[in-house]
Design an enzyme around this catalytic site. Sequence first.
Site, PDB file in Angstrom:
ATOM      1  N   ARG A 123     -14.741  -9.723   0.324  1.00  0.00           N
ATOM      2  CA  ARG A 123     -15.336  -9.470   1.635  1.00  0.00           C
ATOM      3  C   ARG A 123     -16.801  -9.058   1.504  1.00  0.00           C
ATOM      4  O   ARG A 123     -17.675  -9.603   2.164  1.00  0.00           O
ATOM      5  CB  ARG A 123     -14.546  -8.317   2.248  1.00  0.00           C
ATOM      6  CG  ARG A 123     -14.427  -8.355   3.713  1.00  0.00           C
ATOM      7  CD  ARG A 123     -13.497  -7.230   4.143  1.00  0.00           C
ATOM      8  NE  ARG A 123     -12.158  -7.671   4.475  1.00  0.00           N
ATOM      9  CZ  ARG A 123     -11.067  -6.927   4.310  1.00  0.00           C
ATOM     10  NH1 ARG A 123     -11.141  -5.714   3.782  1.00  0.00           N
ATOM     11  NH2 ARG A 123      -9.901  -7.387   4.675  1.00  0.00           N
TER      12      ARG A 123
ATOM     13  N   HIS B  30      -8.287   1.792  -4.158  1.00  0.00           N
ATOM     14  CA  HIS B  30      -8.393   1.074  -2.890  1.00  0.00           C
ATOM     15  C   HIS B  30      -8.259   2.042  -1.717  1.00  0.00           C
ATOM     16  O   HIS B  30      -7.360   2.860  -1.682  1.00  0.00           O
ATOM     17  CB  HIS B  30      -7.279   0.020  -2.843  1.00  0.00           C
ATOM     18  CG  HIS B  30      -7.132  -0.689  -1.537  1.00  0.00           C
ATOM     19  ND1 HIS B  30      -8.078  -1.562  -1.056  1.00  0.00           N
ATOM     20  CD2 HIS B  30      -6.149  -0.649  -0.612  1.00  0.00           C
ATOM     21  CE1 HIS B  30      -7.681  -2.038   0.110  1.00  0.00           C
ATOM     22  NE2 HIS B  30      -6.512  -1.503   0.404  1.00  0.00           N
TER      23      HIS B  30
ATOM     24  N   ASN C 261       0.819  -1.222   0.000  1.00  0.00           N
ATOM     25  CA  ASN C 261       0.000   0.000   0.000  1.00  0.00           C
ATOM     26  C   ASN C 261       0.846   1.262   0.000  1.00  0.00           C
ATOM     27  O   ASN C 261       1.962   1.236   0.497  1.00  0.00           O
ATOM     28  CB  ASN C 261      -0.902  -0.005   1.234  1.00  0.00           C
ATOM     29  CG  ASN C 261      -2.195  -0.753   0.977  1.00  0.00           C
ATOM     30  OD1 ASN C 261      -2.764  -0.643  -0.097  1.00  0.00           O
ATOM     31  ND2 ASN C 261      -2.631  -1.500   1.965  1.00  0.00           N
TER      32      ASN C 261
END
Length: 315
Positions: free
Chosen positions: A158, A182, A127
């Site tokens: 998810r 994201h 990230n």
Amino acid sequence: MLDSNMKPTSRIAIVGVGQVGAAAAYALILSSIAGELLLVDVRVDWRDGQVRDLSDVAYGINSGTRVRAATHREASQCDVVVITAGSRWSIGETNIQHMHRNVSVMRSVIKAMTPFRSDAIVLVVSNPVDLLTSIAQELSGLPRFQIFGSGTFLDSVRLRGLVADKAQVAADAIHLSVVGIHGDSQVVAWSNATVNGVPLDKFLPPDASGFGHADLEDQCRFHAESIVQVKGSTPFGMGSAVASLCASVLLNRGDVRPVSYFQPDFGCCFSLPVVLGRKGIMRTIGMPLDDHEKAILSRSATKLRETMDRIKTSQ
Ligand SMILES: NC(=O)c1ccc[n+]([C@@H]2O[C@H](COP(=O)([O-])OP(=O)(O)OC[C@H]3O[C@@H](n4cnc5c(N)ncnc54)[C@H](O)[C@@H]3O)[C@@H](O)[C@H]2O)c1
Ligand SMILES: *[C@@H]1O[C@H](CO)[C@@H](O)[C@H](O)[C@H]1NC(C)=O
Ligand SMILES: *[C@@H]1O[C@H](CO)[C@@H](O)[C@H](O)[C@H]1NC(C)=O
């Protein structure tokens, strides 16, 4: 398990065997899709400890996957290279400073691996994943379809699981993707969510209590944040997502997955569904989005491009 005359021959490298890298290695060994798993880390003793621990898994289940320590250069010659290297937050550091440090980790990882094997597939997990995928792509010199980021794949898994529970159907009957950048500006493509082709909102009326789009998104956000709060990371979820993406590539499965890749109309990487196979991104899907979803995507892409420009000029 594969029998001995079907031994897998592909090689996968994991660069950065911290929490996520190790969980990915574990899931990959259990799935037996690679002949060799190369583990790379700047913390050499730690890397060697992980190699020994994970070798026991491979021996224990007779996986056919050999685990060994490797250098960045060896990693760059594998069929698939998974980048899970990251930097821990230091006390007193601002978010921006940490982001810059994450960028320099990615730069040094790619520099240590260049030149890559010309047909290597690179999966970026670190990230901020869309920014780092864009940077890795620019520096690696690899064709754009060979490098992609895990992006919103885990978020999609998810949310699909949560919706499947509510609708009381299997998760693979739910077609639903989280797309975009994201993090805070990712978008759920509700407008095209279906249960096997039937619009989701017919199946699971959003006005019924607990089924509202915002409700479901909140529950997902809480789910993720509450894992990170206690564990500092989401290793098992991400580890199995990595194993699944590697299988899509190495077994040339043609799976449709939302991953982060270069969007020519926006000049940066973010997630939309694509077809994955042995050459990486085999084709894009062109998923229809409504105007609201498109507006969020283009606003957040503009912000990401501004960040990329700022990083370039401050270099
Ligand atoms: N995209 C997602 O949904 C998602 C989900 C979970 C985690 N992540 C990301 O995955 C990354 C790893 O997370 P983690 O919890 O495993 O972190 P971690 O700190 O446990 O592990 C990072 C590892 O990278 C190693 N490393 C640092 N610089 C390196 C270099 N130049 N070469 C090789 N290795 C190097 C470190 O020594 C460490 O072992 C983070 O960036 C995290 O944000 C992404
Ligand atoms: C930097 O990387 C760490 C983990 O390696 C991650 O937790 C953090 O969110 C990243 N920081 C930014 C600003 O993206
Ligand atoms: C998908 O989205 C597009 C654009 O909003 C819309 O025209 C189409 O009907 C949607 N498809 C489904 C199955 O909901």
